[in-house]
Write a protein that holds these residues in place. Structure first.
Motif, PDB file in Angstrom:
ATOM      1  N   MET A 116       0.817  -1.210   0.000  1.00  0.00           N
ATOM      2  CA  MET A 116       0.000   0.000   0.000  1.00  0.00           C
ATOM      3  C   MET A 116       0.853   1.264   0.000  1.00  0.00           C
ATOM      4  N   SER A 117       2.001   1.198   0.670  1.00  0.00           N
ATOM      5  CA  SER A 117       2.890   2.366   0.710  1.00  0.00           C
ATOM      6  C   SER A 117       4.019   2.270  -0.308  1.00  0.00           C
ATOM      7  N   HIS A 118       4.178   1.091  -0.903  1.00  0.00           N
ATOM      8  CA  HIS A 118       5.303   0.892  -1.818  1.00  0.00           C
ATOM      9  C   HIS A 118       5.160   1.712  -3.098  1.00  0.00           C
ATOM     10  N   GLY A 119       3.935   1.917  -3.526  1.00  0.00           N
ATOM     11  CA  GLY A 119       3.742   2.635  -4.782  1.00  0.00           C
ATOM     12  C   GLY A 119       3.279   4.057  -4.614  1.00  0.00           C
ATOM     13  N   GLN A 120       3.469   4.639  -3.428  1.00  0.00           N
ATOM     14  CA  GLN A 120       2.994   6.005  -3.207  1.00  0.00           C
ATOM     15  C   GLN A 120       3.775   7.037  -4.025  1.00  0.00           C
ATOM     16  N   ASP A 121       5.053   6.797  -4.231  1.00  0.00           N
ATOM     17  CA  ASP A 121       5.832   7.735  -5.023  1.00  0.00           C
ATOM     18  C   ASP A 121       5.908   7.316  -6.479  1.00  0.00           C
ATOM     19  N   SER A 122       5.081   6.331  -6.876  1.00  0.00           N
ATOM     20  CA  SER A 122       5.064   5.866  -8.261  1.00  0.00           C
ATOM     21  C   SER A 122       3.964   6.578  -9.036  1.00  0.00           C
ATOM     22  N   THR A 123       4.121   6.597 -10.332  1.00  0.00           N
ATOM     23  CA  THR A 123       3.130   7.218 -11.220  1.00  0.00           C
ATOM     24  C   THR A 123       2.990   6.381 -12.482  1.00  0.00           C
ATOM     25  N   GLY A 124       1.872   6.563 -13.152  1.00  0.00           N
ATOM     26  CA  GLY A 124       1.689   5.982 -14.469  1.00  0.00           C
ATOM     27  C   GLY A 124       1.728   4.464 -14.475  1.00  0.00           C
ATOM     28  N   ILE A 125       2.632   3.912 -15.270  1.00  0.00           N
ATOM     29  CA  ILE A 125       2.710   2.476 -15.495  1.00  0.00           C
ATOM     30  C   ILE A 125       3.028   1.727 -14.201  1.00  0.00           C
ATOM     31  N   GLU A 126       4.029   2.196 -13.460  1.00  0.00           N
ATOM     32  CA  GLU A 126       4.426   1.514 -12.230  1.00  0.00           C
ATOM     33  C   GLU A 126       3.300   1.506 -11.204  1.00  0.00           C
ATOM     34  N   LEU A 127       2.571   2.607 -11.101  1.00  0.00           N
ATOM     35  CA  LEU A 127       1.467   2.677 -10.156  1.00  0.00           C
ATOM     36  C   LEU A 127       0.346   1.723 -10.541  1.00  0.00           C
ATOM     37  N   GLN A 128       0.055   1.623 -11.833  1.00  0.00           N
ATOM     38  CA  GLN A 128      -0.998   0.720 -12.294  1.00  0.00           C
ATOM     39  C   GLN A 128      -0.627  -0.741 -12.024  1.00  0.00           C
ATOM     40  N   ILE A 129       0.637  -1.088 -12.222  1.00  0.00           N
ATOM     41  CA  ILE A 129       1.091  -2.451 -11.951  1.00  0.00           C
ATOM     42  C   ILE A 129       0.940  -2.781 -10.475  1.00  0.00           C
ATOM     43  N   HIS A 130       1.289  -1.835  -9.610  1.00  0.00           N
ATOM     44  CA  HIS A 130       1.179  -2.074  -8.175  1.00  0.00           C
ATOM     45  C   HIS A 130      -0.274  -2.155  -7.731  1.00  0.00           C
ATOM     46  N   TYR A 131      -1.149  -1.368  -8.315  1.00  0.00           N
ATOM     47  CA  TYR A 131      -2.563  -1.434  -7.955  1.00  0.00           C
ATOM     48  C   TYR A 131      -3.149  -2.815  -8.261  1.00  0.00           C
ATOM     49  N   LEU A 132      -2.847  -3.334  -9.437  1.00  0.00           N
ATOM     50  CA  LEU A 132      -3.358  -4.649  -9.809  1.00  0.00           C
ATOM     51  C   LEU A 132      -2.769  -5.743  -8.925  1.00  0.00           C
ATOM     52  N   LEU A 133      -1.505  -5.595  -8.542  1.00  0.00           N
ATOM     53  CA  LEU A 133      -0.897  -6.560  -7.627  1.00  0.00           C
ATOM     54  C   LEU A 133      -1.538  -6.499  -6.245  1.00  0.00           C
ATOM     55  N   ILE A 134      -1.894  -5.295  -5.797  1.00  0.00           N
ATOM     56  CA  ILE A 134      -2.548  -5.141  -4.496  1.00  0.00           C
ATOM     57  C   ILE A 134      -3.906  -5.834  -4.488  1.00  0.00           C
ATOM     58  N   ASP A 191       1.025   7.980 -21.990  1.00  0.00           N
ATOM     59  CA  ASP A 191       0.293   7.390 -23.115  1.00  0.00           C
ATOM     60  C   ASP A 191      -0.870   6.562 -22.561  1.00  0.00           C
ATOM     61  N   ILE A 192      -2.094   6.968 -22.886  1.00  0.00           N
ATOM     62  CA  ILE A 192      -3.267   6.283 -22.358  1.00  0.00           C
ATOM     63  C   ILE A 192      -3.362   4.863 -22.895  1.00  0.00           C
ATOM     64  N   SER A 193      -2.827   4.607 -24.091  1.00  0.00           N
ATOM     65  CA  SER A 193      -2.853   3.255 -24.659  1.00  0.00           C
ATOM     66  C   SER A 193      -1.999   2.292 -23.824  1.00  0.00           C
ATOM     67  N   ASP A 194      -0.827   2.742 -23.375  1.00  0.00           N
ATOM     68  CA  ASP A 194       0.017   1.898 -22.537  1.00  0.00           C
ATOM     69  C   ASP A 194      -0.664   1.585 -21.216  1.00  0.00           C
ATOM     70  N   LEU A 195      -1.332   2.575 -20.618  1.00  0.00           N
ATOM     71  CA  LEU A 195      -2.033   2.339 -19.358  1.00  0.00           C
ATOM     72  C   LEU A 195      -3.191   1.367 -19.533  1.00  0.00           C
ATOM     73  N   MET A 196      -3.903   1.453 -20.627  1.00  0.00           N
ATOM     74  CA  MET A 196      -5.017   0.546 -20.870  1.00  0.00           C
ATOM     75  C   MET A 196      -4.528  -0.878 -21.114  1.00  0.00           C
ATOM     76  N   PHE A 197      -3.388  -1.023 -21.811  1.00  0.00           N
ATOM     77  CA  PHE A 197      -2.890  -2.360 -22.093  1.00  0.00           C
ATOM     78  C   PHE A 197      -2.318  -3.029 -20.853  1.00  0.00           C
ATOM     79  N   ILE A 198      -1.942  -2.268 -19.832  1.00  0.00           N
ATOM     80  CA  ILE A 198      -1.523  -2.881 -18.569  1.00  0.00           C
ATOM     81  C   ILE A 198      -2.667  -3.710 -17.990  1.00  0.00           C
TER      82      ILE A 198
END
Length: 273
Positions: A116-134, A191-198
């Motif tokens: 929950m705190s690991h991705g607080q300083d992340s944005t974009g692609i990295e944040l989306q990956i961590h959300y799905l893992l959570i 890029d919204i396409s990269d975020l959607m493909f995650i």
């Protein structure tokens, strides 16, 4: 699960005696957790040039390497969980499934807090990956918590295996996305396409893992029912014996009969003359 009556403690005895019997009951999963967790712990400690420094020497002091310290905590918990598995299966006089499950649940509670705190300083692609893992870790935590009261339930164990597969495959996919993209070009956060493909890739992982489990269960069930008639014949012969001579009701009836015999013995001895 198809062959044995107990899902957590299978009743199949070792096929050989001596060293092979001891090798059969070794907790290989626990040993793998210990080895992997220890290697990753050593790697995190020595991967930094100046070592795992907690705080700097300047004024005011500041904490250093927060993500590395969280990784270190995760790997230490992973190693300790393997130690508990080995201790429960190989060192204790009787295996304690509740201890294994409780340690695993505690590990995932801590893992969820760290993520929950690991991705607080992340944005974009990295944040989306961590959300799905959570999401996966949260669902897995719920299933493991329910298994503390029903550890031998087939449906829960199936869901647990599916979530573990999804978590592992998504971690591998996330590592390639963040550090070694297959195309050689980094993913773009704006890029919204990269975020959607995650999210699309994550859904593909869910479907592939579900098909993998379905295939394994289907092949195993087909093999058991078609090519193992001796096992089915053995189970049909042993079923009446197990049903008739085990369980608390049977023990209670035996105790009642024994007490009645003890009460009748003095009466018979007095009436015999």
């Amino acid at each position: 699960m198809i062959v044995n009556d107990s899902l957590l403690c299978p009743s199949c005895p070792p096929r050989h005696k001596g060293i092979w019997a001891r090798l059969w009951i070794i907790s290989y999963g626990g040993l793998l957790k210990i080895v992997t967790g220890s290697i990753l712990t050593i790697y995190v400690v020595f991967c930094l040039d100046d070592g795992m420094v907690l705080m700097n020497k300047k004024y005011p002091p500041r904490f250093l390497y927060p993500k590395e310290w969280q990784h270190l905590t995760m790997f230490i918990l992973f190693t300790l969980n393997g130690c508990v598995d080995v201790m429960s299966k190989n060192l204790l006089p009787q295996r304690c499934v509740v201890l294994e499950k409780g340690t695993l649940v505690l590990t995932f509670y801590v893992l969820l807090l760290l993520l929950m705190s690991h991705g607080q300083d992340s944005t974009g692609i990295e944040l989306q990956i961590h959300y799905l893992l959570i999401v996966v870790v949260f669902l897995l935590m719920l299933v493991l918590t329910i298994e503390l009261w029903t550890p031998d339930t087939f449906h829960l164990l199936l869901i647990e295996t599916f979530l573990f597969l999804t978590m592992g495959s998504w971690l591998i996919q996330g590592g390639f996305i963040l550090y070694r993209p297959v195309t050689g070009y980094p993913w773009q956060d704006d890029d919204i396409s990269d975020l959607m493909f995650i999210t699309t890739f994550f859904c593909w992982h869910v479907m592939i893992n579900a098909l993998c489990l379905l295939g394994i269960y289907g092949i195993s069930s087909f093999w058991h029912h078609c090519y193992c008639p001796s096992l089915k014949l053995m189970e049909s012969k042993e079923a009446p014996h197990h049903k008739g001579t085990t369980g608390p009701l049977y023990k209670l009836l035996r105790e009642v009969e024994q007490s009645e015999k003890d009460d009748q013995a003095p009466l018979l001895s007095k009436s015999s003359p």
